[in-house]
Scaffold this active site. Structure first.
Site, PDB file in Angstrom:
ATOM      1  N   CYS A 329     -28.400  26.086 -16.490  1.00  0.00           N
ATOM      2  CA  CYS A 329     -28.104  25.021 -17.447  1.00  0.00           C
ATOM      3  C   CYS A 329     -26.813  24.285 -17.130  1.00  0.00           C
ATOM      4  O   CYS A 329     -26.481  23.301 -17.777  1.00  0.00           O
ATOM      5  CB  CYS A 329     -27.986  25.595 -18.860  1.00  0.00           C
ATOM      6  SG  CYS A 329     -29.560  26.162 -19.471  1.00  0.00           S
ATOM      7  N   ASP A 330     -26.036  24.789 -16.175  1.00  0.00           N
ATOM      8  CA  ASP A 330     -24.719  24.212 -15.922  1.00  0.00           C
ATOM      9  C   ASP A 330     -24.819  22.973 -15.037  1.00  0.00           C
ATOM     10  O   ASP A 330     -25.530  22.970 -14.019  1.00  0.00           O
ATOM     11  CB  ASP A 330     -23.847  25.263 -15.233  1.00  0.00           C
ATOM     12  CG  ASP A 330     -22.395  24.832 -15.166  1.00  0.00           C
ATOM     13  OD1 ASP A 330     -22.088  23.680 -15.510  1.00  0.00           O
ATOM     14  OD2 ASP A 330     -21.569  25.658 -14.752  1.00  0.00           O
TER      15      ASP A 330
END
Ligand SMILES: *Cc1c(COP(=O)(O)O)cnc(C)c1O
Length: 382
Positions: A329-330
């Site tokens: 998700c980064d």
């Protein structure tokens, strides 16, 4: 190097993300190193790809090892503990150098029984070694120019030339034996003059130590840094080897043992990553592929190793400049903002990236619940 066909077959069998380690390439890299640097014993720096199977392959062809932690030490020790008996002091140094200049008290305590060869670069370390590992032999790590290396190390470790002989005499006074000198010119060193300068500097320190009455040094460890041929800008290894051999033969008599600690050079070209496309999107007019491996995993070298890797598709198609994202998700998890790939790739299609063996899986994490890539070993290139 495994063919595209073999890579696809292995990805089908094991799933992705997958790392394919070609042990034939590791053996070739070791053979190249020995052929061009016959005077030097290669101590493979385990951290580059810390895998027991890789250690075994290199052990079997005659390599020695550079370790920097007890877990790395144990990977190697597992292989060497059953060697035919020789004098213990001989073979542990023959096979292992503990090349981290800063060691915790507890590590030194654990190491002492093996009578290891360890590096140091400061007075506190002398006191620690004296107290916790008095049976160790020492090599003084020197600070040398890292100009133009892809990964520079000279700001973290190394005694400056001006203090080197003082540190040798101080260890001697403490009753320890300084066996020689070591240095590291920086990882992926394409500026070959770094080696020339460092060898000359080491020769001056050998001389100064003799002038000041210290005669016990008998080894020179020229460290790692040997560049992998990532692209055509890297000059041939043969050229580097010629320069190193010329300086060593000019400045160091045959009795001085020469060691080196190649990490990247042995493994970079031996590993290929195969990843699967798990998503695609058009963002700001640009085609983006999301794949199941990224910078928290095999592509961690983008962050930690300052390295760029190219992705290729198995499928043919008209090329387009794309963004390739990792699976987490980064927003940091970007493999490339400008990779030319076919625009017709679909979910489930595979990509591969060659020459990704050094400092890749080595710094992989479990971030976001995504585990590191699986590793598969092949022994003969198909
Ligand atoms: C990391 C390291 C190596 C290996 O360096 P490469 O550039 O991968 O060859 C060798 N010696 C020491 C002390 C290191 O820290």
């Amino acid at each position: 190097m495994p063919s595209q066909g073999l890579l696809r077959k292995l990805a089908k069998k094991h799933g992705t993300p997958l790392l394919v380690v070609d042990h034939e390439v590791i053996r070739e890299n070791y053979a190249t190193f020995k052929r061009y640097l016959p005077r030097i014993q290669a101590y493979y720096a385990v951290k580059a790809f810390a895998d027991p199977v890789v250690v075994k392959t290199l052990f079997d062809v005659g390599a020695s090892f550079d370790v920097a932690s007890m877990p790395e030490f144990k990977i190697v020790y597992e292989k060497i503990k059953d060697m035919p008996p020789k004098r213990r002091q001989d073979w542990i140094w023959d096979k292992i150098i503990y090349a981290h200049p800063i060691k915790a008290d507890s590590t030194l305590r654990e190491l002492d029984e093996y009578k290891p060869l360890v590096t140091y670069d400061n007075p506190d370390e002398i006191r620690k070694i004296k107290k916790y590992a008095p049976h160790a032999g020492l090599a003084l790590r020197l600070k040398v120019p890292n100009t133009g290396a892809m990964v520079e190390l000279s700001s973290k470790f190394g005694a400056s030339p001006g203090e080197a002989v003082d540190l040798i005499l101080e260890a001697d006074k403490a009753g320890l034996v300084v066996e020689g000198l070591s240095f590291h010119v920086g990882s992926q060193t394409t500026n070959f003059e770094n080696y020339v300068q460092a060898i000359n500097l080491a020769a001056n320190i050998f001389q100064e130590a003799r002038d000041r009455g210290y005669n016990k040094m008998n080894l020179l460890d020229i460290g790692g840094g040997f560049p992998a041929p990532y692209d055509s800008s890297v000059k041939p290894f043969r050229e580097l080897a010629h320069k190193i051999n010329a300086e060593l033969n000019r400045l160091f008599p045959k009795e001085i043992q020469i060691l080196a600690e190649p990490g990247r050079f042995m493994v970079a070209t031996a590993v290929t990553a195969v990843s699967g496309i798990i998503g695609r999107a058009i963002r700001d007019g640009k085609l983006c592929y999301y794949i199941d491996d990224g910078v928290y995993h095999t592509f961690s070298g983008i962050i930690f190793d300052h390295c760029h890797y190219h992705l290729r598709a198995f499928k043919k198609g008209a090329g387009q400049i794309c963004t390739v994202f990792g699976p987490t998700c980064d927003a940091l998890d970007v493999i490339s903002m400008a990779e030319e790939l076919p625009s017709n790739l679909q979910i489930g299609d595979l990509l591969y990236s060659r020459n990704i063996g050094a400092y890749s899986i080595a710094s992989s994490t479990f971030f976001n619940g995504f585990p590191p890539a699986k590793i598969t070993h092949i022994n003969r290139t198909a």
